[in-house]
Write an enzyme that holds these catalytic residues in place. Structure first.
Site, PDB file in Angstrom:
ATOM      1  N   THR A  86       0.825  -1.206   0.000  1.00  0.00           N
ATOM      2  CA  THR A  86       0.000   0.000   0.000  1.00  0.00           C
ATOM      3  C   THR A  86       0.859   1.255   0.000  1.00  0.00           C
ATOM      4  OG1 THR A  86      -1.479   1.273   1.448  1.00  0.00           O
ATOM      5  CG2 THR A  86      -0.101  -0.341   2.532  1.00  0.00           C
ATOM      6  N   ASP A  87       0.256   2.370  -0.433  1.00  0.00           N
ATOM      7  CA  ASP A  87       0.969   3.652  -0.352  1.00  0.00           C
ATOM      8  C   ASP A  87       1.100   4.146   1.090  1.00  0.00           C
ATOM      9  OD1 ASP A  87      -1.698   4.360   0.079  1.00  0.00           O
ATOM     10  OD2 ASP A  87      -1.810   5.812  -1.567  1.00  0.00           O
ATOM     11  N   GLU A  88       0.301   3.570   2.010  1.00  0.00           N
ATOM     12  CA  GLU A  88       0.306   4.069   3.397  1.00  0.00           C
ATOM     13  C   GLU A  88       1.657   3.859   4.083  1.00  0.00           C
ATOM     14  OE1 GLU A  88      -3.020   3.676   5.877  1.00  0.00           O
ATOM     15  OE2 GLU A  88      -4.439   3.699   4.219  1.00  0.00           O
ATOM     16  N   LYS A 142       2.072  -3.418   7.467  1.00  0.00           N
ATOM     17  CA  LYS A 142       2.346  -3.648   6.038  1.00  0.00           C
ATOM     18  C   LYS A 142       3.815  -3.338   5.732  1.00  0.00           C
ATOM     19  CE  LYS A 142      -0.183  -4.562   3.127  1.00  0.00           C
ATOM     20  NZ  LYS A 142      -0.641  -5.889   2.582  1.00  0.00           N
ATOM     21  N   TYR A 157      -1.800  -0.304  11.131  1.00  0.00           N
ATOM     22  CA  TYR A 157      -1.975  -1.001   9.851  1.00  0.00           C
ATOM     23  C   TYR A 157      -0.770  -0.750   8.936  1.00  0.00           C
ATOM     24  CZ  TYR A 157      -3.333  -1.486   4.948  1.00  0.00           C
ATOM     25  OH  TYR A 157      -3.345  -1.800   3.603  1.00  0.00           O
ATOM     26  N   PRO A 212      -7.302   9.272  14.873  1.00  0.00           N
ATOM     27  CA  PRO A 212      -5.999   9.608  15.468  1.00  0.00           C
ATOM     28  C   PRO A 212      -4.872   9.360  14.458  1.00  0.00           C
ATOM     29  CG  PRO A 212      -7.248   8.116  16.892  1.00  0.00           C
ATOM     30  CD  PRO A 212      -7.999   8.209  15.597  1.00  0.00           C
TER      31      PRO A 212
HETATM   32  P1  NAD Z   1     -10.038  -6.928   2.431  1.00  0.00           P
HETATM   33  O1  NAD Z   1     -10.004  -6.550   3.863  1.00  0.00           O
HETATM   34  O2  NAD Z   1     -11.253  -6.629   1.629  1.00  0.00           O
HETATM   35  O3  NAD Z   1      -9.759  -8.498   2.269  1.00  0.00           O
HETATM   36  C1  NAD Z   1      -8.712  -9.138   2.948  1.00  0.00           C
HETATM   37  C2  NAD Z   1      -8.929 -10.641   2.787  1.00  0.00           C
HETATM   38  O4  NAD Z   1      -7.831 -11.300   3.459  1.00  0.00           O
HETATM   39  C3  NAD Z   1     -10.218 -11.155   3.444  1.00  0.00           C
HETATM   40  O5  NAD Z   1     -10.909 -12.003   2.559  1.00  0.00           O
HETATM   41  C4  NAD Z   1      -9.727 -11.918   4.653  1.00  0.00           C
HETATM   42  O6  NAD Z   1     -10.575 -12.992   5.034  1.00  0.00           O
HETATM   43  C5  NAD Z   1      -8.360 -12.399   4.191  1.00  0.00           C
HETATM   44  N1  NAD Z   1      -7.466 -12.700   5.321  1.00  0.00           N
HETATM   45  C6  NAD Z   1      -7.237 -11.924   6.420  1.00  0.00           C
HETATM   46  N2  NAD Z   1      -6.385 -12.552   7.245  1.00  0.00           N
HETATM   47  C7  NAD Z   1      -6.027 -13.729   6.657  1.00  0.00           C
HETATM   48  C8  NAD Z   1      -5.171 -14.805   7.020  1.00  0.00           C
HETATM   49  N3  NAD Z   1      -4.492 -14.784   8.175  1.00  0.00           N
HETATM   50  N4  NAD Z   1      -5.057 -15.839   6.167  1.00  0.00           N
HETATM   51  C9  NAD Z   1      -5.762 -15.868   4.998  1.00  0.00           C
HETATM   52  N5  NAD Z   1      -6.596 -14.896   4.624  1.00  0.00           N
HETATM   53  C10 NAD Z   1      -6.737 -13.826   5.424  1.00  0.00           C
HETATM   54  O7  NAD Z   1      -8.743  -6.268   1.785  1.00  0.00           O
HETATM   55  P2  NAD Z   1      -8.532  -5.568   0.363  1.00  0.00           P
HETATM   56  O8  NAD Z   1      -9.006  -4.178   0.439  1.00  0.00           O
HETATM   57  O9  NAD Z   1      -9.021  -6.493  -0.691  1.00  0.00           O
HETATM   58  O10 NAD Z   1      -6.938  -5.522   0.327  1.00  0.00           O
HETATM   59  C11 NAD Z   1      -6.183  -6.609  -0.198  1.00  0.00           C
HETATM   60  C12 NAD Z   1      -4.711  -6.287  -0.110  1.00  0.00           C
HETATM   61  O11 NAD Z   1      -4.442  -5.076  -0.822  1.00  0.00           O
HETATM   62  C13 NAD Z   1      -4.213  -6.036   1.322  1.00  0.00           C
HETATM   63  O12 NAD Z   1      -2.943  -6.613   1.452  1.00  0.00           O
HETATM   64  C14 NAD Z   1      -4.137  -4.523   1.432  1.00  0.00           C
HETATM   65  O13 NAD Z   1      -3.153  -4.137   2.354  1.00  0.00           O
HETATM   66  C15 NAD Z   1      -3.774  -4.141   0.022  1.00  0.00           C
HETATM   67  N6  NAD Z   1      -4.224  -2.806  -0.429  1.00  0.00           N
HETATM   68  C16 NAD Z   1      -5.516  -2.428  -0.283  1.00  0.00           C
HETATM   69  C17 NAD Z   1      -5.932  -1.190  -0.784  1.00  0.00           C
HETATM   70  C18 NAD Z   1      -7.359  -0.716  -0.681  1.00  0.00           C
HETATM   71  O14 NAD Z   1      -7.640   0.436  -0.986  1.00  0.00           O
HETATM   72  N7  NAD Z   1      -8.304  -1.543  -0.281  1.00  0.00           N
HETATM   73  C19 NAD Z   1      -4.997  -0.349  -1.406  1.00  0.00           C
HETATM   74  C20 NAD Z   1      -3.666  -0.776  -1.516  1.00  0.00           C
HETATM   75  C21 NAD Z   1      -3.293  -2.012  -1.040  1.00  0.00           C
HETATM   76  O1  DAU Z   2      -4.116   4.036   0.603  1.00  0.00           O
HETATM   77  C1  DAU Z   2      -4.362   2.659   0.517  1.00  0.00           C
HETATM   78  C2  DAU Z   2      -5.185   2.230   1.695  1.00  0.00           C
HETATM   79  O2  DAU Z   2      -6.500   2.710   1.483  1.00  0.00           O
HETATM   80  C3  DAU Z   2      -5.201   0.724   1.919  1.00  0.00           C
HETATM   81  O3  DAU Z   2      -3.911   0.281   2.199  1.00  0.00           O
HETATM   82  C4  DAU Z   2      -6.144   0.369   3.068  1.00  0.00           C
HETATM   83  O4  DAU Z   2      -6.235  -1.034   3.222  1.00  0.00           O
HETATM   84  C5  DAU Z   2      -7.515   0.934   2.765  1.00  0.00           C
HETATM   85  O5  DAU Z   2      -8.377   0.701   3.856  1.00  0.00           O
HETATM   86  C6  DAU Z   2      -7.431   2.423   2.487  1.00  0.00           C
HETATM   87  O6  DAU Z   2      -7.095   3.156   3.689  1.00  0.00           O
HETATM   88  P1  DAU Z   2      -7.777   4.549   4.055  1.00  0.00           P
HETATM   89  O7  DAU Z   2      -7.671   4.750   5.503  1.00  0.00           O
HETATM   90  O8  DAU Z   2      -7.274   5.637   3.174  1.00  0.00           O
HETATM   91  O9  DAU Z   2      -9.292   4.207   3.577  1.00  0.00           O
HETATM   92  P2  DAU Z   2     -10.703   4.506   4.256  1.00  0.00           P
HETATM   93  O10 DAU Z   2     -11.754   4.169   3.248  1.00  0.00           O
HETATM   94  O11 DAU Z   2     -10.822   3.928   5.617  1.00  0.00           O
HETATM   95  O12 DAU Z   2     -10.669   6.085   4.413  1.00  0.00           O
HETATM   96  C7  DAU Z   2     -10.477   6.937   3.299  1.00  0.00           C
HETATM   97  C8  DAU Z   2     -10.420   8.370   3.820  1.00  0.00           C
HETATM   98  O13 DAU Z   2     -11.733   8.728   4.289  1.00  0.00           O
HETATM   99  C9  DAU Z   2      -9.488   8.556   5.010  1.00  0.00           C
HETATM  100  O14 DAU Z   2      -8.887   9.839   4.923  1.00  0.00           O
HETATM  101  C10 DAU Z   2     -10.417   8.506   6.224  1.00  0.00           C
HETATM  102  C11 DAU Z   2     -11.711   9.066   5.675  1.00  0.00           C
HETATM  103  N1  DAU Z   2     -12.966   8.525   6.272  1.00  0.00           N
HETATM  104  C12 DAU Z   2     -13.099   7.166   6.356  1.00  0.00           C
HETATM  105  C13 DAU Z   2     -14.239   6.621   6.897  1.00  0.00           C
HETATM  106  C14 DAU Z   2     -14.393   5.124   7.019  1.00  0.00           C
HETATM  107  C15 DAU Z   2     -13.966   9.377   6.669  1.00  0.00           C
HETATM  108  O15 DAU Z   2     -13.837  10.616   6.558  1.00  0.00           O
HETATM  109  N2  DAU Z   2     -15.105   8.833   7.200  1.00  0.00           N
HETATM  110  C16 DAU Z   2     -15.272   7.486   7.351  1.00  0.00           C
HETATM  111  O16 DAU Z   2     -16.329   7.066   7.885  1.00  0.00           O
END
Ligand code: NAD
Ligand code: DAU
Length: 356
Positions: free
Chosen positions: A134-136, A164, A160, A292
């Protein structure tokens, strides 16, 4: 045809990746997922009679199971999507993030190394371990800072992001120390169909449809770089096929938006696609207590993957958001399934003490 061991394939991005991998015949897929709250096998129901798809319920931290699956299916690549992914949950309870994201990735690396070392020379050369990151991990940008590059130092701010980052460092170490052919992708915020509604975009769509408050943290001016999920999956496949081993690739949408702008766009889209008499959904926006350590801005410089591998996102934010809103409007059964009792508990836990 190749075989991929995909972990976390019942979650949002992993499931979209598997659906693309099967429909575009990228590979046969073994999907290993422990099925946490964030997963939904219903998403993959259309693959139930597909002989090129195989689901296994299990933990990436279970080294015996991983060794068995690698031996049995002889995959050409391991793609590690499995993770705990929600920043707010990592703040309220970081332990599972360390267990899965750090220790689980370590176990997966160890089992992959043992498997890879025993492969024939030709299979060993082709094998890849791809870490989905992730970019985080790069931390937070000021408004005038340049976007994250692959050589931007890691500076994670949430449990988180730190978990990562820890996993990514292990992946790097396995390449440098053991020569395991690894690749890492660092992607920005994904959105699209099948995302669990704890994340900003699906949460806003579903709350707005129900006429509920739309919680915006802080002043709503935090910036994220949004990428449509299928564009991310295509980038992952490209990196897997053509990326240089040991390298990392940033993936982003060149699409920076404030959270407030995102929420307002969703409101406008729903007011036109699903109007309700007298309701302007932007009136539902509620500014609530901030997260936070909330990172102010993320932005990805994705010149490397564009120049070296020719990747470009196909969707812009308007077209991607339209597809996403349409999908949530047209899939009420999926939506109801994921909004179970456990989901309601999370909503109370996260939002109850943010009011005012
Ligand atoms: P998600 O939370 O929707 O899904 C995660 C999946 O991993 C779930 O199906 C869960 O059951 C499975 N899982 C969790 N723990 C496990 C374990 N111990 N063994 C096997 N399976 C397990 O996540 P997502 O949003 O699809 O993200 C997928 C990947 O992409 C993650 O590694 C996340 O860090 C990365 N990522 C997500 C985003 C985003 O915006 N969602 C952006 C950049 C990178
Ligand atoms: O940048 C990549 C990441 O994006 C992934 O690595 C993470 O797995 C994914 O969860 C996501 O993280 P964010 O924290 O950026 O996503 P989220 O959707 O939780 O929040 C997006 C932005 O919106 C963030 O600045 C927090 C804000 N937010 C989020 C929620 C849930 C709100 O303002 N209100 C909300 O209720």
């Amino acid at each position: 045809m190749q075989t991929f061991l995909v972990t976390g394939g019942a979650g949002f991005i992993g499931a979209n990746f598997i659906l693309q991998a099967r429909s575009l015949q990228w590979a046969n897929v073994v999907n290993l997922d422990i099925l946490t709250y964030a997963s939904n096998l219903q998403t993959l129901a259309e693959l139930q009679n597909d002989p090129g798809y195989h689901f296994v319920k299990g933990d990436i931290g279970n080294s015996e199971l991983i060794a068995y699956l690698l031996e049995q299916h002889q995959p050409d690549a391991v793609i590690n999507f499995a993770a705990e992914t929600h920043v707010d949950r990592s703040i309220l309870g970081p332990e599972s993030f360390i267990r899965t994201n750090v220790v689980g990735t370590f176990q997966l690396l160890e089992a992959s190394r043992a498997y890879w070392q025993k492969l024939s020379p030709s299979k060993r050369d082709k094998f890849r371990f791809l870490q989905i990151s992730t970019d985080e991990v790069y931390g937070s940008l000021r408004s005038t800072d340049p976007a994250f590059r692959e050589d931007t130092p890691y500076s994670p701010n949430s449990p988180y992001a730190a978990s990562k980052a820890g996993a990514d460092h292990l992946v790097r170490a396995y390449y440098h120390t053991y020569g395991l052919p690894t690749l890492t992708t660092n992607c920005s915020n994904n959105y699209g169909p099948r995302q669990f509604p704890e994340k900003l975009i699906p949460l806003t769509i579903l709350n707005a449809l129900d006429g509920k408050a739309l919680p915006v943290y802080g002043d709503g001016l935090n910036v994220r770089d949004w990428l449509y999920v299928t564009d991310h999956c295509e980038a992952v496949y490209l990196v897997l096929e053509h990326g240089k081993i040991g390298e990392t690739y940033n993936i982003g949408g060149r699409n920076e938006q404030t959270n407030l702008a995102v929420v307002e766009k969703i409101c406008a889209s729903l007011d036109s696609l699903a109007p309700q008499a007298g309701l302007h959904r932007s009136n539902l926006i509620a500014f609530v207590k901030d997260r936070p350590g909330h990172d102010r801005r993320y932005a990805i410089n994705c010149d490397k993957i564009s120049h070296e591998l020719g990747w470009q996102p196909k969707e812009d934010f308007d077209s991607g958001l339209q597809k996403t809103v349409d999908w949530y409007l047209n899939n009420p059964v999926w939506v109801e399934q994921v909004r179970s009792g456990a989901y309601q508990d999370w909503i109370s836990q996260n939002y109850e003490n943010r009011k005012g």
